[in-house]
Motif scaffolding. Sequence first.
Motif, mmCIF file in Angstrom:
data_model
loop_
_atom_site.group_PDB
_atom_site.id
_atom_site.type_symbol
_atom_site.label_atom_id
_atom_site.label_comp_id
_atom_site.label_asym_id
_atom_site.label_seq_id
_atom_site.Cartn_x
_atom_site.Cartn_y
_atom_site.Cartn_z
ATOM 1 N N GLU B 185 0.835 -1.202 0.000
ATOM 2 C CA GLU B 185 0.000 0.000 0.000
ATOM 3 C C GLU B 185 0.878 1.264 0.000
ATOM 4 N N SER B 186 1.978 1.242 0.768
ATOM 5 C CA SER B 186 2.891 2.391 0.772
ATOM 6 C C SER B 186 3.489 2.593 -0.613
ATOM 7 N N LEU B 187 3.879 1.483 -1.262
ATOM 8 C CA LEU B 187 4.468 1.593 -2.598
ATOM 9 C C LEU B 187 3.468 2.212 -3.571
ATOM 10 N N ARG B 188 2.203 1.831 -3.433
ATOM 11 C CA ARG B 188 1.176 2.365 -4.309
ATOM 12 C C ARG B 188 1.071 3.888 -4.130
ATOM 13 N N LEU B 189 1.085 4.335 -2.880
ATOM 14 C CA LEU B 189 0.995 5.771 -2.617
ATOM 15 C C LEU B 189 2.195 6.526 -3.176
ATOM 16 N N VAL B 190 3.402 5.975 -2.910
ATOM 17 C CA VAL B 190 4.618 6.679 -3.324
ATOM 18 C C VAL B 190 4.732 6.709 -4.844
ATOM 19 N N LEU B 191 4.261 5.654 -5.502
ATOM 20 C CA LEU B 191 4.278 5.656 -6.972
ATOM 21 C C LEU B 191 3.456 6.840 -7.494
ATOM 22 N N GLY B 192 2.363 7.136 -6.828
ATOM 23 C CA GLY B 192 1.545 8.289 -7.213
ATOM 24 C C GLY B 192 2.349 9.583 -7.118
ATOM 25 N N PHE B 228 -4.482 18.049 -22.492
ATOM 26 C CA PHE B 228 -4.444 16.649 -22.898
ATOM 27 C C PHE B 228 -3.303 15.912 -22.197
ATOM 28 N N GLY B 229 -2.137 16.558 -22.136
ATOM 29 C CA GLY B 229 -0.980 15.940 -21.457
ATOM 30 C C GLY B 229 -1.284 15.644 -20.003
ATOM 31 N N ILE B 230 -1.915 16.615 -19.337
ATOM 32 C CA ILE B 230 -2.241 16.429 -17.910
ATOM 33 C C ILE B 230 -3.213 15.264 -17.744
ATOM 34 N N ILE B 231 -4.195 15.208 -18.659
ATOM 35 C CA ILE B 231 -5.186 14.132 -18.552
ATOM 36 C C ILE B 231 -4.536 12.762 -18.786
ATOM 37 N N VAL B 232 -3.592 12.714 -19.747
ATOM 38 C CA VAL B 232 -2.892 11.447 -19.998
ATOM 39 C C VAL B 232 -2.180 10.976 -18.727
ATOM 40 N N ILE B 233 -1.521 11.920 -18.040
ATOM 41 C CA ILE B 233 -0.839 11.554 -16.791
ATOM 42 C C ILE B 233 -1.848 10.990 -15.801
ATOM 43 N N GLY B 234 -2.999 11.672 -15.693
ATOM 44 C CA GLY B 234 -4.048 11.199 -14.775
ATOM 45 C C GLY B 234 -4.493 9.790 -15.114
ATOM 46 N N ILE B 235 -4.671 9.538 -16.413
ATOM 47 C CA ILE B 235 -5.155 8.208 -16.814
ATOM 48 C C ILE B 235 -4.114 7.130 -16.520
ATOM 49 N N ILE B 236 -2.843 7.431 -16.838
ATOM 50 C CA ILE B 236 -1.795 6.436 -16.552
ATOM 51 C C ILE B 236 -1.723 6.171 -15.044
ATOM 52 N N GLY B 237 -1.848 7.263 -14.256
ATOM 53 C CA GLY B 237 -1.827 7.108 -12.809
ATOM 54 C C GLY B 237 -2.955 6.205 -12.336
ATOM 55 N N PHE B 242 -4.849 1.069 -10.315
ATOM 56 C CA PHE B 242 -5.737 -0.077 -10.455
ATOM 57 C C PHE B 242 -4.943 -1.382 -10.464
ATOM 58 N N LEU B 243 -3.821 -1.385 -11.217
ATOM 59 C CA LEU B 243 -2.984 -2.591 -11.286
ATOM 60 C C LEU B 243 -2.450 -2.955 -9.898
ATOM 61 N N PHE B 244 -2.014 -1.939 -9.148
ATOM 62 C CA PHE B 244 -1.480 -2.173 -7.807
ATOM 63 C C PHE B 244 -2.552 -2.771 -6.896
ATOM 64 N N LYS B 245 -3.756 -2.187 -6.946
ATOM 65 C CA LYS B 245 -4.841 -2.677 -6.097
ATOM 66 C C LYS B 245 -5.194 -4.118 -6.458
ATOM 67 N N TRP B 246 -5.226 -4.355 -7.759
ATOM 68 C CA TRP B 246 -5.561 -5.697 -8.226
ATOM 69 C C TRP B 246 -4.498 -6.699 -7.746
ATOM 70 N N ALA B 247 -3.222 -6.298 -7.860
ATOM 71 C CA ALA B 247 -2.135 -7.185 -7.423
ATOM 72 C C ALA B 247 -2.228 -7.448 -5.925
ATOM 73 N N ASN B 248 -2.580 -6.402 -5.143
ATOM 74 C CA ASN B 248 -2.707 -6.590 -3.698
ATOM 75 C C ASN B 248 -3.823 -7.574 -3.356
ATOM 76 N N HIS B 249 -4.934 -7.456 -4.083
ATOM 77 C CA HIS B 249 -6.033 -8.401 -3.863
ATOM 78 C C HIS B 249 -5.574 -9.824 -4.146
ATOM 79 N N ALA B 250 -4.820 -9.979 -5.249
ATOM 80 C CA ALA B 250 -4.404 -11.313 -5.665
ATOM 81 C C ALA B 250 -3.343 -11.878 -4.716
#
Lengths: 210, 257
Positions: B185-192, B228-237, B242-250
Amino acid sequence: MRIVAGLDTPTVGRVLLDGIPVVGPGADRGMVFQSYTLFPWLNVKENICFGLREKREPQTQQDEIAAHYVAKVGLASFEHHYPKMLSGGMQQRTAIARALANDPKILLLDEPFGALDNQTRGLMQELLLSIWESERKTVLFVTHDIEEAIFMANRVVVMTARPGRVKTDVPIPLSHPRHYTVKTSPEFSELKRRLTEEIRSEVLKVAALV
Amino acid sequence: MIPLKPVSAQRKVALGLAFFVLFVAAWSLATFGGFVSKTFLADPITMVKEGYALFAQHGFAKDVGITIWRVVGGFVLAAALAVPLGIAMGAYKPIEAFFEPFVSFARYLPASAFIPLLILWAGIGEMQKLLVIFIGSFFQIVLMVAVSVGATRRDLIEAAYTLGADARGVVRRVMLPNSSPAIAESLRLVLGWAWTYVIVAELIGASSGIGHMITDSQALLNTGQIIFGIIVIGIIGLISDFLFKWANHALFPWSLA
């Protein structure tokens, strides 16, 4: 109890187990705590095997011992459940199985049924008693419940309130195997009357009413 | 509304989407309605067109790829060193006493303020970008991991001791598994947070990446591209989250059951 387990060090005196002084915690003194201390990331079977893995028992041996104790505490169909999916009573049964699987010389039970409801507690007492009757392992059991103490024990040691010293040592002559109906027998009532008096004077002291 | 009463999955999605719709509607009203000058804020349709042009004509996909590479590279480097140090600090108090005061101090040094110094040391190449993210992430991860490892329940540790575990066994078989969900969970936050550092690093002295595109667009007053650039960053974030949360669940089904 924590000193016997080796989790605390005594300021004076020492604890001997089979003549060997206790210097720290070890697998020869299995303990069941009042709080639920199953490892939440391990399922029932893996919890029971924790000590065996620490001893590097071969896997087949571990499976065999785990299956034996899982059956003994009546959790055969819950082997692969995580602690969060279990009720309090089931968690404590697993904790007892986990301590017994290690084959300790003495089993230390620190109010293990304190957090359970009255009905479950009664059933747990019977279960533990039947396990004891088949394994005959020395058990040191701490409880505030006088009925529980008489029903479970061969000896009831009453402690004084602050400082905690041994006050009396009462043998319990009730025969084994014990049935829950013994709780309503006259001998039981007499023992309960006597122990209630012993403890009441201590409780009054703490409450500073005397 | 009743406090803490859960909403159904369908309503949750509908409500979440509703805000996005409302947001775009307000944006459209402000721009199409002529309340805000086009120079300062592009309308949504221009933004989408500019975004398409970015990918089709300006090779924006390469910029996005480079930015992701920098974030992941710097973050993985920081995590690979910070997680073991954090575990050691959480488990062993003398190690914690040795490092903790410095790490707590270093945590407040702003990564972006190091950029001029890092340009001096490492030039304006990839190494400098990675170092900015590294400095921004490393100390945060160390502290968060140390706290979660140190917060292991005492009674679980004592139970392990009475089952015959030694000090190393307690760290390896109790403290580590017990704190892994919190570490993830900490890694997920710091990645943000690493995402904000990389853009800052790219705004200054970069020749590629999303941040570089944004500075270029600023020079051309192309607010559509900037948004558009800002939105792309938001989407990648959002995707990485989502990937991190999914991995944590798994990985940690036991912590949620």
